[in-house]
Write a protein that holds these residues in place. Sequence first.
Motif, PDB file in Angstrom:
ATOM      1  N   PHE A 184      44.979  24.186 -40.375  1.00 52.32           N
ATOM      2  CA  PHE A 184      44.159  23.162 -40.355  1.00 52.32           C
ATOM      3  C   PHE A 184      44.539  22.193 -39.339  1.00 52.32           C
ATOM      4  CE2 PHE A 184      43.986  19.134 -42.077  1.00 52.32           C
ATOM      5  CZ  PHE A 184      42.411  18.949 -42.486  1.00 52.32           C
ATOM      6  N   GLU A 185      45.646  21.791 -38.904  1.00 51.29           N
ATOM      7  CA  GLU A 185      45.541  21.009 -37.833  1.00 51.29           C
ATOM      8  C   GLU A 185      45.096  21.417 -36.362  1.00 51.29           C
ATOM      9  OE1 GLU A 185      47.129  18.068 -37.976  1.00 51.29           O
ATOM     10  OE2 GLU A 185      47.648  18.157 -40.133  1.00 51.29           O
ATOM     11  N   GLU A 186      45.341  22.756 -36.113  1.00 50.35           N
ATOM     12  CA  GLU A 186      44.513  23.184 -34.968  1.00 50.35           C
ATOM     13  C   GLU A 186      42.848  23.080 -35.280  1.00 50.35           C
ATOM     14  OE1 GLU A 186      46.038  27.298 -34.684  1.00 50.35           O
ATOM     15  OE2 GLU A 186      47.915  26.465 -34.057  1.00 50.35           O
ATOM     16  N   GLU A 187      42.280  23.652 -36.335  1.00 49.68           N
ATOM     17  CA  GLU A 187      40.887  23.536 -36.427  1.00 49.68           C
ATOM     18  C   GLU A 187      40.382  21.877 -36.416  1.00 49.68           C
ATOM     19  OE1 GLU A 187      40.200  25.485 -39.978  1.00 49.68           O
ATOM     20  OE2 GLU A 187      40.334  27.279 -39.300  1.00 49.68           O
ATOM     21  N   LYS A 188      41.414  20.888 -37.168  1.00 44.30           N
ATOM     22  CA  LYS A 188      41.281  19.436 -36.960  1.00 44.30           C
ATOM     23  C   LYS A 188      41.040  19.018 -35.586  1.00 44.30           C
ATOM     24  CE  LYS A 188      42.683  15.072 -39.019  1.00 44.30           C
ATOM     25  NZ  LYS A 188      42.677  14.435 -37.827  1.00 44.30           N
ATOM     26  N   GLN A 189      42.090  19.462 -34.772  1.00 45.29           N
ATOM     27  CA  GLN A 189      42.203  18.892 -33.325  1.00 45.29           C
ATOM     28  C   GLN A 189      40.931  19.507 -32.817  1.00 45.29           C
ATOM     29  OE1 GLN A 189      45.573  20.385 -31.402  1.00 45.29           O
ATOM     30  NE2 GLN A 189      45.324  19.267 -29.492  1.00 45.29           N
ATOM     31  N   GLN A 190      40.625  20.751 -32.879  1.00 47.35           N
ATOM     32  CA  GLN A 190      39.383  21.078 -32.111  1.00 47.35           C
ATOM     33  C   GLN A 190      38.099  20.353 -32.623  1.00 47.35           C
ATOM     34  OE1 GLN A 190      38.919  25.472 -33.021  1.00 47.35           O
ATOM     35  NE2 GLN A 190      41.108  25.949 -31.817  1.00 47.35           N
ATOM     36  N   VAL A 191      38.010  20.183 -33.808  1.00 48.24           N
ATOM     37  CA  VAL A 191      36.766  19.326 -34.227  1.00 48.24           C
ATOM     38  C   VAL A 191      36.765  17.888 -33.738  1.00 48.24           C
ATOM     39  CG1 VAL A 191      35.559  18.012 -36.307  1.00 48.24           C
ATOM     40  CG2 VAL A 191      36.396  20.672 -36.411  1.00 48.24           C
ATOM     41  N   ASP A 192      37.744  17.490 -33.711  1.00 48.17           N
ATOM     42  CA  ASP A 192      37.892  16.149 -33.067  1.00 48.17           C
ATOM     43  C   ASP A 192      37.659  16.109 -31.678  1.00 48.17           C
ATOM     44  OD1 ASP A 192      38.798  15.025 -35.657  1.00 48.17           O
ATOM     45  OD2 ASP A 192      40.910  15.020 -34.976  1.00 48.17           O
ATOM     46  N   GLN A 193      38.297  17.080 -30.907  1.00 43.49           N
ATOM     47  CA  GLN A 193      37.709  17.164 -29.600  1.00 43.49           C
ATOM     48  C   GLN A 193      36.285  17.278 -29.329  1.00 43.49           C
ATOM     49  OE1 GLN A 193      39.829  20.144 -27.615  1.00 43.49           O
ATOM     50  NE2 GLN A 193      39.093  19.607 -25.609  1.00 43.49           N
ATOM     51  N   TYR A 194      35.668  18.207 -30.230  1.00 42.51           N
ATOM     52  CA  TYR A 194      34.244  18.521 -30.111  1.00 42.51           C
ATOM     53  C   TYR A 194      33.642  17.290 -30.407  1.00 42.51           C
ATOM     54  CZ  TYR A 194      29.676  20.218 -31.204  1.00 42.51           C
ATOM     55  OH  TYR A 194      28.430  20.469 -31.268  1.00 42.51           O
ATOM     56  N   LEU A 195      33.804  16.583 -31.630  1.00 39.85           N
ATOM     57  CA  LEU A 195      33.220  15.187 -31.731  1.00 39.85           C
ATOM     58  C   LEU A 195      33.367  14.215 -30.719  1.00 39.85           C
ATOM     59  CD1 LEU A 195      33.920  14.811 -35.463  1.00 39.85           C
ATOM     60  CD2 LEU A 195      31.827  15.598 -34.480  1.00 39.85           C
ATOM     61  N   ALA A 196      34.739  14.237 -30.052  1.00 38.09           N
ATOM     62  CA  ALA A 196      34.872  13.136 -28.831  1.00 38.09           C
ATOM     63  C   ALA A 196      33.981  13.530 -27.715  1.00 38.09           C
ATOM     64  CB  ALA A 196      36.117  13.189 -28.471  1.00 38.09           C
ATOM     65  N   GLN A 197      33.923  14.816 -27.448  1.00 36.53           N
ATOM     66  CA  GLN A 197      32.934  15.086 -26.244  1.00 36.53           C
ATOM     67  C   GLN A 197      31.494  15.200 -26.778  1.00 36.53           C
ATOM     68  OE1 GLN A 197      34.312  19.191 -25.373  1.00 36.53           O
ATOM     69  NE2 GLN A 197      36.129  18.437 -24.247  1.00 36.53           N
ATOM     70  N   ASN A 198      30.987  15.272 -27.999  1.00 33.78           N
ATOM     71  CA  ASN A 198      29.560  15.546 -28.218  1.00 33.78           C
ATOM     72  C   ASN A 198      29.127  14.306 -29.315  1.00 33.78           C
ATOM     73  OD1 ASN A 198      28.662  18.203 -27.321  1.00 33.78           O
ATOM     74  ND2 ASN A 198      30.965  18.344 -28.087  1.00 33.78           N
ATOM     75  N   ASP A 199      29.805  13.201 -29.427  1.00 33.53           N
ATOM     76  CA  ASP A 199      29.408  11.954 -30.049  1.00 33.53           C
ATOM     77  C   ASP A 199      28.130  11.263 -29.231  1.00 33.53           C
ATOM     78  OD1 ASP A 199      31.512   9.457 -28.990  1.00 33.53           O
ATOM     79  OD2 ASP A 199      31.127  11.206 -27.992  1.00 33.53           O
ATOM     80  N   ILE A 200      27.505  10.682 -30.045  1.00 29.36           N
ATOM     81  CA  ILE A 200      26.200  10.171 -29.489  1.00 29.36           C
ATOM     82  C   ILE A 200      26.542   8.942 -28.556  1.00 29.36           C
ATOM     83  CG2 ILE A 200      23.942   9.255 -29.979  1.00 29.36           C
ATOM     84  CD1 ILE A 200      23.706  11.193 -32.248  1.00 29.36           C
ATOM     85  N   LEU A 201      25.878   8.507 -27.578  1.00 29.30           N
ATOM     86  CA  LEU A 201      26.311   7.343 -26.768  1.00 29.30           C
ATOM     87  C   LEU A 201      24.863   6.642 -26.726  1.00 29.30           C
ATOM     88  CD1 LEU A 201      28.277   8.896 -23.688  1.00 29.30           C
ATOM     89  CD2 LEU A 201      29.067   7.759 -25.593  1.00 29.30           C
ATOM     90  N   TYR A 202      24.942   5.561 -27.165  1.00 27.68           N
ATOM     91  CA  TYR A 202      23.770   4.720 -26.972  1.00 27.68           C
ATOM     92  C   TYR A 202      24.010   3.545 -25.633  1.00 27.68           C
ATOM     93  CZ  TYR A 202      22.839   6.400 -31.834  1.00 27.68           C
ATOM     94  OH  TYR A 202      22.637   7.132 -32.650  1.00 27.68           O
ATOM     95  N   LEU A 203      22.992   3.843 -24.842  1.00 28.49           N
ATOM     96  CA  LEU A 203      23.217   3.118 -23.498  1.00 28.49           C
ATOM     97  C   LEU A 203      22.215   2.302 -23.165  1.00 28.49           C
ATOM     98  CD1 LEU A 203      24.082   6.469 -21.368  1.00 28.49           C
ATOM     99  CD2 LEU A 203      25.781   4.916 -22.848  1.00 28.49           C
ATOM    100  N   ASN A 204      22.486   1.355 -22.505  1.00 29.67           N
ATOM    101  CA  ASN A 204      21.427   0.354 -21.832  1.00 29.67           C
ATOM    102  C   ASN A 204      21.800   0.554 -20.385  1.00 29.67           C
ATOM    103  OD1 ASN A 204      20.118  -1.854 -20.925  1.00 29.67           O
ATOM    104  ND2 ASN A 204      20.753  -3.351 -22.285  1.00 29.67           N
ATOM    105  N   VAL A 205      20.758   1.101 -19.696  1.00 33.03           N
ATOM    106  CA  VAL A 205      21.016   1.345 -18.087  1.00 33.03           C
ATOM    107  C   VAL A 205      19.996   0.509 -17.392  1.00 33.03           C
ATOM    108  CG1 VAL A 205      20.811   3.105 -16.373  1.00 33.03           C
ATOM    109  CG2 VAL A 205      21.667   3.719 -18.662  1.00 33.03           C
ATOM    110  N   GLY A 206      20.472  -0.770 -17.003  1.00 26.00           N
ATOM    111  CA  GLY A 206      19.463  -1.578 -16.239  1.00 26.00           C
ATOM    112  C   GLY A 206      18.461  -2.185 -16.975  1.00 26.00           C
ATOM    113  N   GLY A 207      18.463  -2.252 -18.463  1.00 25.34           N
ATOM    114  CA  GLY A 207      17.456  -2.745 -19.262  1.00 25.34           C
ATOM    115  C   GLY A 207      16.546  -1.680 -20.160  1.00 25.34           C
ATOM    116  N   VAL A 208      17.026  -0.419 -19.505  1.00 25.73           N
ATOM    117  CA  VAL A 208      16.188   0.730 -20.297  1.00 25.73           C
ATOM    118  C   VAL A 208      17.227   1.527 -21.355  1.00 25.73           C
ATOM    119  CG1 VAL A 208      14.809   2.811 -20.063  1.00 25.73           C
ATOM    120  CG2 VAL A 208      14.660   0.779 -18.439  1.00 25.73           C
TER     121      VAL A 208
END
Length: 309
Positions: free
Chosen positions: A36-60
């Motif tokens: 379970f800990e190994e799977e949780k670590q993999q999920v956490d790593q996946y979520l950390a890499q694939n979480d959604i980023l909301y960006l403001n790039v030069g006003g866009v």
Amino acid sequence: MSATLKSLETLKSKMNNQQQEFQEIIKEFELQKQKFEEEKQQVDQYLAQNDILYLNVGGVHFCTLRSTLTFIKNTIFDNLFDTDKKLLVDRDNRIFLDYDPELFKLMLNQLRQWIEVNDSDQLFELPKTSFNDRQRFRNFLRHLKFDEKHFDLQFYDSSNELVGRIVQASSRSDDNQNNSYTSFYGSQMYSTGCHRVQIKFLNSCYYNVSRASYFQVGIANFEKNKKNPQSSVITWPCHTVLPSPQGVCNEIEDGDIFEIEIDCNDKLVTVTNQRTMKGRHQIVHDSVPLPWRLYVQLPNDQSTPIRII
């Protein structure tokens, strides 16, 4: 008495069996916990890499996955979105990046395409709108620390094998300036597309160029059997002084590298001094038909005074 001892032995054996079964249960529990800990670590790593980023790039505003921006390793984005790093955000809590949104969009869309095919060895396609747009995008990628192996060089023929060699062809004397000039031609033929050539002034050349009034660089019609083919050139003054952060600098200095962009499609030649970043362009008239080759006219020198790099 014997019956009591027999009963105790039976109870002891039963307790030992129960204890063994309990230890097996604990062992299985520990294995499941570890899994379970190994799977949780993999999920956490996946979520950390694939979480959604909301960006403001030069006003866009942009919305993308963390894994998209970090798909290519060893860039600014590798460390920029570290969870422990405090990022600048706007009033809507979007991560603010002070970049040109058009350049960012061009880069982001290509990264998305690379992820679709799961290929990190792809090349960024440079804009085909103008030389300045290509230069800006290339500098933007360099700023983000993308390796230049990801740059599209098909639009920029920069290797010696593609460009060819410099060939001394003819000499002439300029009576008004009391100078003698020699014409040099590249051996590579250009008939379509856009090509980039870089030439460097050698030490011996700089001495002669600095004494002359000007030198010329551009293209000429590729006619090997014609002594003086039609040409379209940019005249570059040798003695103009330019402002710089250090005060002033010369138009041409020892070791200067000039980048020549030959655009056969738009019939345009652009020359830029990479040290001063000053550029000039020339529209090629129809009197200089395709195919073309590189053409440079320099003050006379005993050796070949320039080389392609």
